[in-house]
Write an enzyme that holds these catalytic residues in place. Sequence first.
Site, short mmCIF file in Angstrom:
data_model
loop_
_atom_site.label_atom_id
_atom_site.label_comp_id
_atom_site.label_asym_id
_atom_site.label_seq_id
_atom_site.Cartn_x
_atom_site.Cartn_y
_atom_site.Cartn_z
N GLU A 175 -4.64 -8.89 -1.22
CA GLU A 175 -5.23 -8.62 0.10
C GLU A 175 -6.68 -8.18 -0.01
OE1 GLU A 175 -2.92 -6.16 2.92
OE2 GLU A 175 -4.84 -5.43 3.69
N GLU A 180 0.79 -1.23 0.00
CA GLU A 180 0.00 0.00 0.00
C GLU A 180 0.83 1.29 0.00
OE1 GLU A 180 -3.07 -0.59 3.00
OE2 GLU A 180 -4.05 -2.04 1.70
#
Length: 505
Positions: free
Chosen positions: A350, A246
Amino acid sequence: MRRCIFLLVAWIYTARSVPCIPRDFGNNGTVCVCNATYCDSTPELEVPDIGFYVHYTSSKDGLRFSRIDGVFNKELRADSESFRLDFDTTFQPIHGFGGSFSDAATMNIKTLSLDTQENLMRTYFTKEGSNYHFGRVPIGSTDFSTRSYTYDDYEGDVSLEKFCLADEDLLYKIPLMKKALEFNPEIKFFAAAWTAPPWMRTNNNYTGYGFLRNEYYQVYAEYHEKFLNKYEDHGIKMWAITTGNEPFYGMLSITYYNSMGWLPKDVGTWVANNLGPTICESRHNKTLILVYDDSTTGLVSYINETFSNELARKYIAGIAIHGYTDASISENVLDDTHENYPEKFLILTEYSNGSPDADTGIVPLGSWDLGENYILDIIENLQNWVTGWVDWNLALNKYGRPNWRGIYGDSAIIVDPETDEFYKQPKYYAIAHFSRFIPPGSVRIGLTDGLTSVKAVAFKTPKNETVVVMYNAYLTDRNVTIYDSRRGQIWLELPPKSIHTLIYY
Ligand SMILES: *[C@@H]1O[C@H](CO)[C@@H](O)[C@H](O)[C@H]1NC(C)=O
Ligand SMILES: *[C@@H]1O[C@H](CO)[C@@H](O)[C@H](O)[C@H]1NC(C)=O
Ligand SMILES: *[C@@H]1O[C@H](CO)[C@@H](O)[C@H](O)[C@H]1NC(C)=O
Ligand SMILES: *[C@@H]1O[C@H](CO)[C@@H](O)[C@H](O)[C@H]1NC(C)=O
Ligand SMILES: *[C@@H]1O[C@H](CO)[C@@H](O)[C@H](O)[C@H]1NC(C)=O
Ligand SMILES: *[C@@H]1O[C@H](CO)[C@@H](O)[C@H](O)[C@H]1NC(C)=O
């Protein structure tokens, strides 16, 4: 005669399946309870001869991998929605499905007795369970850790002499990853760092608005190589690493969990000049490099900028995405990304949903709605070129912990150390309806649907089995017909809120 033999075989297999022990916590759905001596499972499927099919159902009403065997019909049925399989149209090959060996997940699993741990790992990693083929492992800490750390928290240790794995790796993650390997030797592990050591960063912190300092680009590449060395020393090879979890969060000054920003151009430079050559020239030259590892908002422009560096593009094998953005946004960006870079595979690394109730502090145990959300996310990704789907924490406790930032979550399996039980939530079955029957090397095939109220996606496996997964999201029955020009038709009445997997030769 043949049918009798087949029915007998089907009966033996059915007889050997271990039923779910349901428990209702009042959240519009049920969990299945497992402990040291008991866990529901269905035996590995032996697909019947041509002309027969196997049909598994799980539903909000409590069915869990309920098996019915059927025979193809030859006539047509008028009053149903129809799907037509198209074996000549093929899409992406599948890499597989799995979950993440986070600190939180592995610490939770280790709170159970050894026998209960064994049952939990078995239910994820064997062919009688989810048949998981993927394990994601964080390089250092994440927010789902009890503390922040990296493997070299010694300011100025540019030679990485003090690089050292943590207790979290040695006591929790590695032993459970080895257990998973015992159950499935073909499992592919991949790793991602949430942040570089703070001293390598512009803001000298694990969190917040911060980037890798230019002078440490090569050191950080070597940090990854060291990680791969250490894990290999413990018998665990990595199939891939990503450029970092991220990257967008480290570019926002408002988020304070472990994350480091990567501008798209900079990550391209790092891969081209440092990470790519370092990995290629190391003994991990087979380990793939994946980029992005973030939600799909912004995907197209980010990848375009990163890949404007031709060398980076050469080193990068695939694009890792997360599932947290609105479905309607992601569909187009996935198709566009595939169209722009057809040689780079897409993989979802994810996803998770749900959080503890604000009053009780307990996760919504048994919620079918959260399971449905998983089903729809998986189908949508598979329909749009994604080759794999990897769940976040393999397990949490009923408070959705630990998370050092206090941002608690929910997971497909919830452990309860007090009773030495674990709960398999609807989300567990949501993933398993795909992961069990769509092994790596399967290919998505064409499926045209007349009406769109039932969601469906179809595959051909390496053994030439046909697999169709369908979801009826409605509160009423749906009659569907699946046409296979070679075999005939399958007629089904799908109960409300139910997921289905069909398998046949
Ligand atoms: C269960 O479903 C009902 C009806 O949709 C809804 O009103 C209720 O809030 C749900 N309860 C939980 C705990 O999700
Ligand atoms: C484990 O679960 C089974 C099935 O519910 C039950 O019969 C058994 O007593 C449980 N064992 C323990 C130790 O609780
Ligand atoms: C890192 O950032 C957090 C959040 O602003 C702050 O509380 C903490 O003190 C910082 N740590 C260091 C070492 O600066
Ligand atoms: C890749 O690494 C292996 C060891 O893992 C080594 O034997 C081989 O020579 C390397 N190949 C190249 C092209 O460097
Ligand atoms: C699958 O079918 C193809 C032809 O459709 C055939 O060439 C191949 O050998 C089959 N594979 C297996 C494992 O049966
Ligand atoms: C589905 O088909 C059955 C007969 O096969 C019929 O009784 C039922 O009404 C149909 N349901 C729907 C929703 O059309």
